[in-house]
Design a protein around this motif. Sequence first.
Motif, PDB file in Angstrom:
ATOM      1  N   ALA A  98     -30.492 -29.851  55.340  1.00  0.00           N
ATOM      2  CA  ALA A  98     -29.180 -30.391  55.676  1.00  0.00           C
ATOM      3  C   ALA A  98     -28.124 -29.540  54.987  1.00  0.00           C
ATOM      4  O   ALA A  98     -28.418 -28.800  54.034  1.00  0.00           O
ATOM      5  CB  ALA A  98     -29.064 -31.851  55.237  1.00  0.00           C
ATOM      6  N   ILE A 140     -24.659 -32.991  56.718  1.00  0.00           N
ATOM      7  CA  ILE A 140     -24.881 -32.623  58.114  1.00  0.00           C
ATOM      8  C   ILE A 140     -26.325 -32.164  58.289  1.00  0.00           C
ATOM      9  O   ILE A 140     -26.721 -31.129  57.759  1.00  0.00           O
ATOM     10  CB  ILE A 140     -23.934 -31.486  58.544  1.00  0.00           C
ATOM     11  CG1 ILE A 140     -22.485 -31.838  58.207  1.00  0.00           C
ATOM     12  CG2 ILE A 140     -24.087 -31.201  60.028  1.00  0.00           C
ATOM     13  CD1 ILE A 140     -21.554 -30.668  58.344  1.00  0.00           C
ATOM     14  N   TRP A 155     -24.283 -29.801  53.114  1.00  0.00           N
ATOM     15  CA  TRP A 155     -23.386 -30.756  52.481  1.00  0.00           C
ATOM     16  C   TRP A 155     -22.118 -30.026  52.073  1.00  0.00           C
ATOM     17  O   TRP A 155     -22.171 -28.915  51.533  1.00  0.00           O
ATOM     18  CB  TRP A 155     -24.062 -31.384  51.267  1.00  0.00           C
ATOM     19  CG  TRP A 155     -23.160 -32.275  50.464  1.00  0.00           C
ATOM     20  CD1 TRP A 155     -22.668 -33.484  50.826  1.00  0.00           C
ATOM     21  CD2 TRP A 155     -22.648 -32.002  49.158  1.00  0.00           C
ATOM     22  NE1 TRP A 155     -21.871 -33.990  49.828  1.00  0.00           N
ATOM     23  CE2 TRP A 155     -21.844 -33.102  48.795  1.00  0.00           C
ATOM     24  CE3 TRP A 155     -22.797 -30.948  48.265  1.00  0.00           C
ATOM     25  CZ2 TRP A 155     -21.190 -33.170  47.573  1.00  0.00           C
ATOM     26  CZ3 TRP A 155     -22.139 -31.005  47.046  1.00  0.00           C
ATOM     27  CH2 TRP A 155     -21.350 -32.111  46.703  1.00  0.00           C
ATOM     28  N   ALA A 166     -19.545 -34.303  52.961  1.00  0.00           N
ATOM     29  CA  ALA A 166     -20.109 -34.529  54.286  1.00  0.00           C
ATOM     30  C   ALA A 166     -21.528 -33.994  54.309  1.00  0.00           C
ATOM     31  O   ALA A 166     -21.783 -32.880  53.871  1.00  0.00           O
ATOM     32  CB  ALA A 166     -19.256 -33.833  55.338  1.00  0.00           C
ATOM     33  N   ARG A 220     -29.303 -30.945  64.438  1.00  0.00           N
ATOM     34  CA  ARG A 220     -28.950 -31.841  65.537  1.00  0.00           C
ATOM     35  C   ARG A 220     -30.101 -32.781  65.893  1.00  0.00           C
ATOM     36  O   ARG A 220     -29.881 -33.936  66.257  1.00  0.00           O
ATOM     37  CB  ARG A 220     -28.553 -31.011  66.764  1.00  0.00           C
ATOM     38  CG  ARG A 220     -28.128 -31.839  67.962  1.00  0.00           C
ATOM     39  CD  ARG A 220     -27.693 -30.956  69.104  1.00  0.00           C
ATOM     40  NE  ARG A 220     -26.463 -30.252  68.781  1.00  0.00           N
ATOM     41  CZ  ARG A 220     -25.252 -30.774  68.956  1.00  0.00           C
ATOM     42  NH1 ARG A 220     -25.126 -32.012  69.413  1.00  0.00           N
ATOM     43  NH2 ARG A 220     -24.170 -30.075  68.663  1.00  0.00           N
ATOM     44  N   PHE A 238     -26.096 -24.822  61.387  1.00  0.00           N
ATOM     45  CA  PHE A 238     -25.662 -26.211  61.411  1.00  0.00           C
ATOM     46  C   PHE A 238     -24.496 -26.376  62.371  1.00  0.00           C
ATOM     47  O   PHE A 238     -23.683 -25.476  62.549  1.00  0.00           O
ATOM     48  CB  PHE A 238     -25.247 -26.682  60.013  1.00  0.00           C
ATOM     49  CG  PHE A 238     -26.372 -26.669  59.021  1.00  0.00           C
ATOM     50  CD1 PHE A 238     -27.282 -27.713  58.967  1.00  0.00           C
ATOM     51  CD2 PHE A 238     -26.537 -25.603  58.156  1.00  0.00           C
ATOM     52  CE1 PHE A 238     -28.325 -27.698  58.059  1.00  0.00           C
ATOM     53  CE2 PHE A 238     -27.580 -25.577  57.244  1.00  0.00           C
ATOM     54  CZ  PHE A 238     -28.478 -26.628  57.192  1.00  0.00           C
ATOM     55  N   LEU A 285     -15.635 -34.425  61.961  1.00  0.00           N
ATOM     56  CA  LEU A 285     -15.511 -33.822  60.644  1.00  0.00           C
ATOM     57  C   LEU A 285     -14.479 -32.703  60.645  1.00  0.00           C
ATOM     58  O   LEU A 285     -13.750 -32.496  59.677  1.00  0.00           O
ATOM     59  CB  LEU A 285     -16.874 -33.296  60.182  1.00  0.00           C
ATOM     60  CG  LEU A 285     -16.950 -32.718  58.767  1.00  0.00           C
ATOM     61  CD1 LEU A 285     -16.462 -33.729  57.739  1.00  0.00           C
ATOM     62  CD2 LEU A 285     -18.373 -32.299  58.441  1.00  0.00           C
ATOM     63  N   LEU A 342     -21.079 -28.374  63.184  1.00  0.00           N
ATOM     64  CA  LEU A 342     -20.027 -29.180  62.568  1.00  0.00           C
ATOM     65  C   LEU A 342     -19.585 -30.267  63.543  1.00  0.00           C
ATOM     66  O   LEU A 342     -19.076 -29.961  64.622  1.00  0.00           O
ATOM     67  CB  LEU A 342     -18.831 -28.295  62.197  1.00  0.00           C
ATOM     68  CG  LEU A 342     -17.669 -28.986  61.488  1.00  0.00           C
ATOM     69  CD1 LEU A 342     -18.097 -29.471  60.108  1.00  0.00           C
ATOM     70  CD2 LEU A 342     -16.470 -28.052  61.366  1.00  0.00           C
ATOM     71  N   PRO A 343     -19.777 -31.546  63.204  1.00  0.00           N
ATOM     72  CA  PRO A 343     -19.334 -32.612  64.103  1.00  0.00           C
ATOM     73  C   PRO A 343     -17.825 -32.537  64.330  1.00  0.00           C
ATOM     74  O   PRO A 343     -17.063 -32.213  63.428  1.00  0.00           O
ATOM     75  CB  PRO A 343     -19.708 -33.900  63.343  1.00  0.00           C
ATOM     76  CG  PRO A 343     -20.773 -33.483  62.389  1.00  0.00           C
ATOM     77  CD  PRO A 343     -20.448 -32.074  62.003  1.00  0.00           C
ATOM     78  N   TYR A 381     -22.818 -38.575  58.432  1.00  0.00           N
ATOM     79  CA  TYR A 381     -21.896 -37.444  58.424  1.00  0.00           C
ATOM     80  C   TYR A 381     -21.073 -37.420  57.151  1.00  0.00           C
ATOM     81  O   TYR A 381     -20.524 -36.399  56.787  1.00  0.00           O
ATOM     82  CB  TYR A 381     -20.962 -37.516  59.635  1.00  0.00           C
ATOM     83  CG  TYR A 381     -21.659 -37.256  60.939  1.00  0.00           C
ATOM     84  CD1 TYR A 381     -22.646 -36.294  61.040  1.00  0.00           C
ATOM     85  CD2 TYR A 381     -21.327 -37.984  62.067  1.00  0.00           C
ATOM     86  CE1 TYR A 381     -23.283 -36.060  62.244  1.00  0.00           C
ATOM     87  CE2 TYR A 381     -21.968 -37.752  63.278  1.00  0.00           C
ATOM     88  CZ  TYR A 381     -22.948 -36.790  63.360  1.00  0.00           C
ATOM     89  OH  TYR A 381     -23.578 -36.564  64.554  1.00  0.00           O
TER      90      TYR A 381
END
Length: 363
Positions: A74, A36, A76, A34, A39, A172, A178, A174-175, A28
């Motif tokens: 991904a 990402i 970033w 970051a 999933r 995407f 984060l 977002l965790p 992450y």
Amino acid sequence: MRGTQRNILTVVIALLALQLGSLVAPAYACGCGAMIPDRSERIGVDREESAVRWDGRTETVVMRFHVHGNARRAAWIMPVPSRADVTLGDPALFDELERLTEPEQRDRHYFWPREGDWPLDDTYGDGAAAAPPGAGSGVGVVGRERLGPFDVARLTATDPEALGDWLRTNGFELPERLTDALQPYVERKWEYVAVRLAPQEQGATLYGELTPLRIRFASPELVYPMRLSRLARTAQTLGLYILADHRMEPRSPIGGDRPEVTFAGRIERPEHAVAGLAGGAPVQLTALEQKFPNPARIDDDHHLRAVADTPYREIAYTDRLLTLGGIPVWLLTAGAVLLVAAPACVRMARRRSRRAAGVRSTA
């Protein structure tokens, strides 16, 4: 015997599981941004290299990632203090910087033979051992362009949730961790560079060395964003090249080990890639290495300051057996001692022989 085999098998399985886990562990955060993945996919960063140029008003960051995993794409994110321009970087830059900052090679000799030297081994050797854009509420898209394999969006965001909306719009997630880490940047009204990374080949995965990105923005101080790296689940290492008018060092370790300077010196005639980053002028180059054994302790970005322009270069020693004309000096010394001692030994032997003969004749 069966118990021993069972224990060995258990250890092997554990090691394999650990290795496979390291290949698919989510990344992450890495360095100043970051990363990402989707999933269902995983991406890890083996190494992040960054070169920073600061002239007192403008900061330019060139970043290159070495990645692994099974992600076909991904996202970033990198926070920046002001509006950023994004272009592709020169892949030759880091090769030139490595050559400029490589350690000085020196020989270090030893007298007595060590393991691997004759007669402690079957063959004679010198014993050398080198040392070592969609949009969501609160998000403004101020620019978007395609740069090689990258889809680059420059964003403003009034809150982390808005940035999360934009990421979800673009596929995407977002965790949650984060989202919390972005809050300090939102409060300082920083902007973001958001990049969608995808190989140009259909169906390929993100793997190996990615094309460098060059990010330029106005900044009254030299700052290197690091706060998002606190989300990393494994120990992190920062390698940073800094080009400025003076030698630059971090104001504090920000939760990691003490930053180590591996090179500091003035480059009068930089090569073409370094010259392109430095603006063609002589520049002071500082190379830093820092380890973060526990990334969760990272509590700030790196704020760097000018220090005395004291030059420094690491020295890598190669240990070699001391020789003269290809012959070990210890052997020559031992031979010389024997040559000097031999006549005295002969004289002593003769004296003892004469004494013994005199004793026999008297008897």
